[in-house]
Structures are given as C-alpha cells and as structure tokens.
Design a protein around this motif. Structure first.
Motif, mmCIF file in Angstrom:
data_model
loop_
_atom_site.group_PDB
_atom_site.id
_atom_site.type_symbol
_atom_site.label_atom_id
_atom_site.label_comp_id
_atom_site.label_asym_id
_atom_site.label_seq_id
_atom_site.Cartn_x
_atom_site.Cartn_y
_atom_site.Cartn_z
ATOM 1 N N PRO A 50 0.904 -1.158 -0.124
ATOM 2 C CA PRO A 50 0.125 0.065 -0.043
ATOM 3 C C PRO A 50 0.839 1.264 -0.063
ATOM 4 O O PRO A 50 1.888 1.127 0.598
ATOM 5 C CB PRO A 50 -0.718 -0.084 1.496
ATOM 6 C CG PRO A 50 -0.754 -1.558 1.476
ATOM 7 C CD PRO A 50 0.665 -2.024 1.215
ATOM 8 N N GLN A 66 0.597 4.266 1.431
ATOM 9 C CA GLN A 66 0.915 4.814 2.543
ATOM 10 C C GLN A 66 2.131 3.968 3.366
ATOM 11 O O GLN A 66 2.663 4.494 3.849
ATOM 12 C CB GLN A 66 -0.316 5.149 3.615
ATOM 13 C CG GLN A 66 -0.047 5.663 4.846
ATOM 14 C CD GLN A 66 -1.407 5.906 5.547
ATOM 15 O OE1 GLN A 66 -2.416 5.669 5.341
ATOM 16 N NE2 GLN A 66 -1.068 6.329 6.981
ATOM 17 N N SER A 98 0.110 -8.395 -7.432
ATOM 18 C CA SER A 98 -0.786 -7.295 -6.786
ATOM 19 C C SER A 98 -1.372 -8.583 -5.446
ATOM 20 O O SER A 98 -1.327 -10.051 -5.677
ATOM 21 C CB SER A 98 -1.979 -6.960 -7.398
ATOM 22 O OG SER A 98 -2.715 -7.957 -8.105
ATOM 23 N N SER A 128 -1.771 2.412 11.467
ATOM 24 C CA SER A 128 -2.170 3.364 10.614
ATOM 25 C C SER A 128 -3.418 4.274 11.369
ATOM 26 O O SER A 128 -3.330 5.371 11.026
ATOM 27 C CB SER A 128 -2.772 2.616 9.458
ATOM 28 O OG SER A 128 -1.608 1.613 8.878
#
Length: 289
Positions: free
Chosen positions: A208, A210, A247, A273
């Motif tokens: 991901p 972030q 992926s 997160s």
C-alpha cells in the motif's frame, strides 16, 4: 540507536541466524543418514537367525537319518551273518526278506541323507558368508557413526561460535523484534528485505502506498503485511531491472508463514495506521538514540 544501525544489525544477525538454523537442521537430520544401514543390518541379522534355525533343523534331521541308516545296516548285516546258520528253506526265505528290506531301506535312507547333507553344507556356507557380511556391515556402520559423531561435534562447535556472534549483536535490539525475526528466518532464511519502488523484494508484492512511504521514512520497524518480513527502503540503482511483482488480488493470501503470525503483523500495522496522527505510537517499535 539510529534506525540505520538497527537495520545493519538485523542484516548481520540474519546471516548468523540462517547459518545457525541450517546447522541445527543438519544435526537433526544427521542420524537419518545411517537409518538405511541400520535397517540393512537388522534385516541381515533377522535372516541369519532364520537360516540358523533352518540349519539346526536340517542338522537334527541328518542325525535322525544317520541313526536310521545305522539300524538298516545292522539289520542287513545280521541277516547276512544268519545265512551261515540256516537249516531250512523257510529260514532262508525269512532271512532273504530281511536282507532285501534292510538293503532297500538302507539305500533309501542313504539317498535322503545325501540330499540333507548337501542342504546342510549349503546352509553352512550361506551362514558363513552372511556372518562375514554382518561383521563387515557392523564395522562400516560403526565407522560411519564415528565419522558422523565427529561431524556433529564440528557442527556444535560452529553453533557455539554463531551463538557468541548472535549474543554480541542482539544487545540493544528490542527483544520482541528479535523473537519475531528469529521465527521469520526459521521459515524463510530471510528476515529483512528491501522495498524497491513500493514492492517487497521478499514476496514481490505491491505494498500500500502509505505503508511504502512509512518504510521509506525508516522511523520504525515495519513488517510486510504479506510475507511478514522486516522491511527497509532501498532505491533502485540506475540500470537495475525491476523484479516481477504481484498484487494482492493475484495471490489471495499471505505467503510462507503461519496464519496466526501473519495476522498478528497485519493487525499491528492496521492499528498503527489508525493512530498515525499521534506521535506516540504505542503499537510501533522505534529506537531512540
């Protein structure tokens, strides 16, 4: 401790642990190298006992046949001697019958005895050869066991050296991180891998965005949510080819690890997160100077 030093220590620890667990696996598997020889020796000894029993049985039969042959010979000889003293035709016929029956029985017994003696001789030779084979196998197994013991002793010496190196590196590292790191390497041999262009080079999964940025920042220890390895950022060098990657949709599951450990690391990342806005992140592990 600076994060760069933490990563450097983990990389050094990785090679030590990988070699350590490899040696432990060799020590554990070492006795299996002799299992086939052990099985062969057991089978040879079992067959030797069975043949010995057969030998004893045939030997007993030979002894009984020899007694029967002696009796037949004595009966024939007695009849032949009696011929000198006969006085009537009836006596002659009786002695002649005794001699003929004894002679026939003697020939039959002798024929059977010769066969049994041949079998006994063959069994005796087989037992002699089997005994030599067993002795040779025992000697070879003993030598191999001594050699294996010496090899294992060498492995143990190497393990001691590696453990000393491990003990010199781990002080200052978070105990929980070291524990998880050890578990990872036990399963994968690699516990810390680079992230290049947002891709984990351990499992080749796209991270991901972030999360990849957090790895790039290098402010805390982060585990790959897919393969559970510790991650550090590494720039792609000019001319370097980017490895194939996948992926999450292509794989559909976490790779290489027990589900409970992988889920544990995913939960840590998700909780971290959610609390990213706070400077004091209780779920992440960072190292101060």
């Amino acid at each position: 401790m600076e994060m760069t030093e933490v990563f450097d220590r983990l990389k050094e620890l990785q090679s030590i642990l990988a070699e350590k667990y490899s040696l432990k696996a060799k020590i554990e598997d070492a006795p299996k190298q002799l299992s086939s020889q052990d099985e062969l020796l057991i089978r040879l000894k079992k067959e030797f006992v069975e043949k010995s029993d057969s030998y004893d049985q045939v030997k007993a039969e030979v002894g009984e046949l020899q007694l029967s042959l002696d009796e037949a010979e004595k009966s024939r000889e007695a009849g032949e001697k009696g011929m000198d003293n006969i006085s009537t035709h009836r006596e002659y016929e009786a002695l002649e019958k005794q001699i003929n029956e004894a002679t026939a029985r003697e020939a039959e017994i002798r024929k059977t005895l010769q066969k049994k003696e041949k079998v006994l001789e063959e069994l005796n030779e087989t037992l002699r050869m089997d005994e030599q084979m067993i002795n040779a196998q025992e000697e070879e197994l003993s030598n191999n066991r001594k050699s294996l013991d010496a090899q294992i002793a060498g492995y143990n010496d190497q393990l001691k050296e590696l453990e000393q190196q491990e003990n010199a590196i781990t002080p200052g590292l978070d105990a929980e991180i070291v524990y998880k790191f050890q578990r990872i390497i036990q399963r994968n041999s690699e516990g810390i891998v680079a992230v290049k262009n947002g891709v984990c080079t351990g499992c080749h999964m796209i991270l991901p965005a972030q999360f990849a940025n957090e790895v790039h920042a290098g402010e805390k220890i982060l585990f790959c949510p897919y393969c559970s390895r510790i991650l550090f950022h590494q720039d792609i060098l000019e001319g370097e080819e980017v490895e194939d990657f996948h992926s999450m949709d292509e794989t559909g599951s976490l790779a290489d690890f027990e589900e409970d450990f992988a889920d544990e690391l995913e939960d840590e990342y998700e909780e971290g997160s959610e609390e990213e806005s706070s400077d004091d992140d209780e779920k992440s592990i960072s190292f101060d100077d």
